[in-house]
Write an enzyme that holds these catalytic residues in place. Structure first.
Site, mmCIF file in Angstrom:
data_model
loop_
_atom_site.group_PDB
_atom_site.id
_atom_site.type_symbol
_atom_site.label_atom_id
_atom_site.label_comp_id
_atom_site.label_asym_id
_atom_site.label_seq_id
_atom_site.Cartn_x
_atom_site.Cartn_y
_atom_site.Cartn_z
ATOM 1 N N ARG A 165 0.848 -1.215 0.000
ATOM 2 C CA ARG A 165 0.000 0.000 0.000
ATOM 3 C C ARG A 165 0.874 1.253 0.000
ATOM 4 O O ARG A 165 0.595 2.238 0.702
ATOM 5 C CB ARG A 165 -0.936 0.029 1.214
ATOM 6 N N SER A 241 -10.326 1.124 4.194
ATOM 7 C CA SER A 241 -9.494 0.881 5.380
ATOM 8 C C SER A 241 -8.831 2.184 5.805
ATOM 9 O O SER A 241 -8.192 2.841 4.984
ATOM 10 C CB SER A 241 -8.391 -0.124 5.058
ATOM 11 N N GLU A 336 -3.924 5.156 6.324
ATOM 12 C CA GLU A 336 -3.770 4.860 4.896
ATOM 13 C C GLU A 336 -4.183 6.024 3.966
ATOM 14 O O GLU A 336 -3.419 6.374 3.067
ATOM 15 C CB GLU A 336 -4.570 3.600 4.536
HETATM 16 P P1 FAD Z 1 -8.251 9.855 -4.587
HETATM 17 O O1 FAD Z 1 -8.835 9.539 -3.263
HETATM 18 O O2 FAD Z 1 -8.914 10.892 -5.402
HETATM 19 O O3 FAD Z 1 -6.715 10.247 -4.383
HETATM 20 C C1 FAD Z 1 -5.882 9.526 -3.526
HETATM 21 C C2 FAD Z 1 -4.488 10.156 -3.576
HETATM 22 O O4 FAD Z 1 -3.929 9.997 -4.874
HETATM 23 C C3 FAD Z 1 -4.505 11.659 -3.334
HETATM 24 O O5 FAD Z 1 -3.342 12.015 -2.624
HETATM 25 C C4 FAD Z 1 -4.469 12.260 -4.735
HETATM 26 O O6 FAD Z 1 -3.864 13.535 -4.769
HETATM 27 C C5 FAD Z 1 -3.621 11.242 -5.475
HETATM 28 N N1 FAD Z 1 -3.975 11.123 -6.897
HETATM 29 C C6 FAD Z 1 -5.160 10.722 -7.407
HETATM 30 N N2 FAD Z 1 -5.099 10.671 -8.749
HETATM 31 C C7 FAD Z 1 -3.857 11.054 -9.087
HETATM 32 C C8 FAD Z 1 -3.174 11.209 -10.330
HETATM 33 N N3 FAD Z 1 -3.772 10.976 -11.506
HETATM 34 N N4 FAD Z 1 -1.872 11.626 -10.308
HETATM 35 C C9 FAD Z 1 -1.251 11.873 -9.136
HETATM 36 N N5 FAD Z 1 -1.846 11.752 -7.938
HETATM 37 C C10 FAD Z 1 -3.130 11.340 -7.917
HETATM 38 N N6 FAD Z 1 -7.672 0.526 -1.700
HETATM 39 C C11 FAD Z 1 -6.973 -0.623 -1.910
HETATM 40 O O7 FAD Z 1 -5.752 -0.568 -2.149
HETATM 41 N N7 FAD Z 1 -7.577 -1.836 -1.857
HETATM 42 C C12 FAD Z 1 -8.890 -1.961 -1.601
HETATM 43 O O8 FAD Z 1 -9.392 -3.070 -1.579
HETATM 44 C C13 FAD Z 1 -9.657 -0.793 -1.373
HETATM 45 N N8 FAD Z 1 -10.973 -0.873 -1.064
HETATM 46 C C14 FAD Z 1 -11.671 0.257 -0.806
HETATM 47 C C15 FAD Z 1 -13.039 0.146 -0.464
HETATM 48 C C16 FAD Z 1 -13.778 1.275 -0.195
HETATM 49 C C17 FAD Z 1 -15.231 1.153 0.172
HETATM 50 C C18 FAD Z 1 -13.172 2.562 -0.283
HETATM 51 C C19 FAD Z 1 -13.977 3.799 -0.032
HETATM 52 C C20 FAD Z 1 -11.825 2.684 -0.597
HETATM 53 C C21 FAD Z 1 -11.057 1.530 -0.857
HETATM 54 N N9 FAD Z 1 -9.695 1.609 -1.188
HETATM 55 C C22 FAD Z 1 -8.980 0.462 -1.431
HETATM 56 C C23 FAD Z 1 -9.012 2.898 -1.244
HETATM 57 C C24 FAD Z 1 -9.156 3.621 -2.617
HETATM 58 O O9 FAD Z 1 -10.289 3.165 -3.305
HETATM 59 C C25 FAD Z 1 -7.933 3.409 -3.508
HETATM 60 O O10 FAD Z 1 -6.774 3.872 -2.861
HETATM 61 C C26 FAD Z 1 -8.075 4.151 -4.848
HETATM 62 O O11 FAD Z 1 -6.983 3.854 -5.678
HETATM 63 C C27 FAD Z 1 -8.167 5.667 -4.695
HETATM 64 O O12 FAD Z 1 -8.554 6.178 -5.955
HETATM 65 P P2 FAD Z 1 -9.197 7.616 -6.097
HETATM 66 O O13 FAD Z 1 -9.275 7.916 -7.548
HETATM 67 O O14 FAD Z 1 -10.454 7.700 -5.338
HETATM 68 O O15 FAD Z 1 -8.059 8.516 -5.423
HETATM 69 P P1 NAP Z 2 -10.196 -10.060 5.396
HETATM 70 O O1 NAP Z 2 -10.351 -10.991 4.240
HETATM 71 O O2 NAP Z 2 -11.176 -10.099 6.511
HETATM 72 O O3 NAP Z 2 -8.740 -10.198 6.001
HETATM 73 C C1 NAP Z 2 -8.354 -9.366 7.091
HETATM 74 C C2 NAP Z 2 -6.931 -8.936 6.886
HETATM 75 O O4 NAP Z 2 -6.103 -10.097 6.887
HETATM 76 C C3 NAP Z 2 -6.758 -8.244 5.575
HETATM 77 O O5 NAP Z 2 -6.395 -6.926 5.870
HETATM 78 C C4 NAP Z 2 -5.708 -9.006 4.824
HETATM 79 O O6 NAP Z 2 -4.565 -8.245 4.513
HETATM 80 C C5 NAP Z 2 -5.277 -10.103 5.762
HETATM 81 N N1 NAP Z 2 -5.350 -11.437 5.121
HETATM 82 C C6 NAP Z 2 -6.423 -12.242 5.049
HETATM 83 N N2 NAP Z 2 -6.114 -13.407 4.458
HETATM 84 C C7 NAP Z 2 -4.816 -13.331 4.141
HETATM 85 C C8 NAP Z 2 -3.922 -14.232 3.510
HETATM 86 N N3 NAP Z 2 -4.300 -15.451 3.107
HETATM 87 N N4 NAP Z 2 -2.662 -13.831 3.306
HETATM 88 C C9 NAP Z 2 -2.266 -12.630 3.696
HETATM 89 N N5 NAP Z 2 -3.063 -11.725 4.314
HETATM 90 C C10 NAP Z 2 -4.323 -12.070 4.547
HETATM 91 O O7 NAP Z 2 -10.108 -8.542 4.841
HETATM 92 P P2 NAP Z 2 -11.243 -7.539 4.387
HETATM 93 O O8 NAP Z 2 -11.236 -6.368 5.278
HETATM 94 O O9 NAP Z 2 -12.528 -8.219 4.102
HETATM 95 O O10 NAP Z 2 -10.636 -7.042 3.010
HETATM 96 C C11 NAP Z 2 -10.493 -7.942 1.957
HETATM 97 C C12 NAP Z 2 -9.430 -7.445 1.002
HETATM 98 O O11 NAP Z 2 -9.824 -6.173 0.455
HETATM 99 C C13 NAP Z 2 -8.090 -7.233 1.689
HETATM 100 O O12 NAP Z 2 -7.077 -7.587 0.794
HETATM 101 C C14 NAP Z 2 -8.074 -5.739 1.945
HETATM 102 O O13 NAP Z 2 -6.761 -5.184 1.924
HETATM 103 C C15 NAP Z 2 -8.876 -5.191 0.771
HETATM 104 N N6 NAP Z 2 -9.562 -3.934 1.189
HETATM 105 C C16 NAP Z 2 -8.815 -2.806 1.229
HETATM 106 C C17 NAP Z 2 -9.402 -1.607 1.583
HETATM 107 C C18 NAP Z 2 -8.600 -0.352 1.572
HETATM 108 O O14 NAP Z 2 -9.190 0.711 1.677
HETATM 109 N N7 NAP Z 2 -7.312 -0.412 1.463
HETATM 110 C C19 NAP Z 2 -10.751 -1.563 1.919
HETATM 111 C C20 NAP Z 2 -11.463 -2.762 1.888
HETATM 112 C C21 NAP Z 2 -10.864 -3.961 1.526
HETATM 113 P P3 NAP Z 2 -4.443 -7.241 3.260
HETATM 114 O O15 NAP Z 2 -5.281 -6.063 3.613
HETATM 115 O O16 NAP Z 2 -2.998 -6.942 3.228
HETATM 116 O O17 NAP Z 2 -4.918 -7.949 2.035
#
Ligand code: FAD
Ligand code: NAP
Length: 341
Positions: A165, A241, A336
């Site tokens: 991340r 998250s 994050e």
């Molecule tokens: P924004 O929120 O608009 O921007 C995020 C950052 O990136 C800001 O600092 C912005 O300035 C910068 N930025 C955006 N676009 C550009 C660009 N073109 N050039 C330079 N900088 C830029 N993330 C995960 O990794 N895994 C997940 O599973 C995941 N699940 C999510 C679930 C939910 C319900 C929500 C709300 C979020 C989740 N996220 C997850 C977080 C988010 O969706 C991701 O990080 C996504 O990539 C953000 O995209 P955005 O366009 O909304 O970025």
């Molecule tokens: P989950 O499946 O309940 O698992 C809980 C946590 O354990 C996760 O954060 C995941 O890490 C880790 N995990 C589970 N199984 C794993 C495995 N086999 N090996 C390594 N790590 C493991 O998680 P959840 O909240 O429902 O989310 C599911 C996936 O969506 C995750 O990958 C999570 O990162 C992603 N997610 C991300 C965001 C965001 O905003 N970043 C929001 C929602 C969901 P990791 O998070 O490193 O995968």
């Protein structure tokens, strides 16, 4: 012609629905428009903020200067090789729509990243990841404009310094570049990653097995889990998250395991352990807590939600959660999303 709007409410441009105002706001639909907007901001000595889908930001204040809302379109097939395809995607494309499009075309590898909100240009910023797959595994390169000089740069994976991340754009490259497009390499053979327990479970329940399934079925399963577990920002505003899972060394894990035998963690290839931040927050007693219009989601403690509170109320809750996890477990949880306060 460049269209700059004044005093624009960003409530609908951030998934936490925080009431921030952009002093100047411009939708960017091409590289030329971007260069023009950057020139304009330079001339007026205004700071730039880049906004994609607003799903990974906490807008706890108004944004002075110029907000660029990325809308550069385009999905282009660049090359067809025997076993893979290379595609170029504009920064303004919707991420999930891209995933669905690639699956329709028979280009595989993004299925685990289904239903992640936001736009393509933001995907490299935190090297989006879910269910065991990260963008970096499919990534070839990106194009970005250097804000200070207006220069176009082509960056490969090593330039982007992808981590868990994390990337160059969250560190040294923060606020230096606007990403205009990314290039991915996708396979035409399915090569599934279905190790995550929740994913395996749904595939077992729906298909009676988790191995001989199609990438589209994996995508559907990921969507089903996410819809059942995560609050939809259009119903309950959130930024996904709120904290990263802390990664700790084996000695610290041994100490923690002694005290908390149920602690949830996953071993990493370098011997370290990734601890589930959601579990830590829940154990510290925060799951479902609501205060001052914001709260910790009742199904997933890693997600902070905004009912009708303020950015400051949310950040205060986040900081109290961090303090209590530090006190109970001795673990620092990093926030994050990008905080603007
Ligand atoms: P924004 O929120 O608009 O921007 C995020 C950052 O990136 C800001 O600092 C912005 O300035 C910068 N930025 C955006 N676009 C550009 C660009 N073109 N050039 C330079 N900088 C830029 N993330 C995960 O990794 N895994 C997940 O599973 C995941 N699940 C999510 C679930 C939910 C319900 C929500 C709300 C979020 C989740 N996220 C997850 C977080 C988010 O969706 C991701 O990080 C996504 O990539 C953000 O995209 P955005 O366009 O909304 O970025
Ligand atoms: P989950 O499946 O309940 O698992 C809980 C946590 O354990 C996760 O954060 C995941 O890490 C880790 N995990 C589970 N199984 C794993 C495995 N086999 N090996 C390594 N790590 C493991 O998680 P959840 O909240 O429902 O989310 C599911 C996936 O969506 C995750 O990958 C999570 O990162 C992603 N997610 C991300 C965001 C965001 O905003 N970043 C929001 C929602 C969901 P990791 O998070 O490193 O995968």
């Amino acid at each position: 012609m460049l269209q700059i709007q004044k005093q624009v409410s960003l409530r609908h441009f951030n998934t936490l629905a925080l009431p921030s105002i952009a002093e100047n706001f411009c939708k960017i639909s091409s590289k030329n428009a971007l260069c023009e907007a950057l020139e304009w901001a330079k001339k007026h000595q205004l700071p730039i903020t880049i906004l994609g889908g607003g799903s990974n930001v906490v807008l706890a204040r108004d944004l002075a200067g110029l907000v660029l809302h990325m809308a550069i379109p385009g999905v282009e097939l660049v090359s067809e090789q025997q076993d893979h395809r290379i595609i170029n995607i504009g920064a303004g494309e919707n991420w999930h729509q891209l995933v669905l499009h690639t699956l329709d075309q028979g280009w595989y590898g993004l299925e685990n990243l289904s239903l992640i909100p936001g736009l393509v240009g933001a995907a490299p910023i935190q090297n989006i990841g879910a269910y065991g797959v990260e963008l970096s595994e499919r990534f070839l390169s990106l194009e970005a404009i250097h804000i200070a000089t207006g220069e176009l740069r082509l960056m490969d994976s090593s330039d982007c310094q992808f981590g868990y991340r994390d990337s160059f754009f969250k560190g040294k490259g923060r606020d230096q570049y606007v990403i205009t497009s990314i290039r991915l390499q996708l396979s035409i053979q399915s090569n599934l990653c279905v190790e995550y327990p929740a994913l395996q479970q749904v595939l077992m329940d729906d298909m009676g097995q988790s191995q001989d399934v199609s990438p589209k079925q994996v995508s559907d399963a990921v969507c089903a889990i996410r819809q059942s577990k995560l609050p939809d920002p259009s119903d309950i505003p959130n930024a996904g998250s709120f904290f990263k899972n802390p990664v700790v060394g084996p000695e610290q894990v041994a100490v923690l395991r002694k005290k908390y035998p149920d602690i949830v963690g996953y071993g990493q290839s370098d011997g370290s352990m990734k601890l589930a931040a959601g579990w830590l927050i829940e154990q510290a007693g925060w799951k479902g807590v609501t205060r001052n219009g914001v709260g910790v989601h009742a199904n997933q403690a890693l997600v902070l939600v905004n009912y009708d509170g303020s950015g400051e109320a949310l950040l205060s809750l986040a900081s109290d959660i961090q303090a209590s996890v530090l006190e109970k477990f001795g673990l620092k949880m990093e926030v994050e999303p990008r905080i603007y306060r």
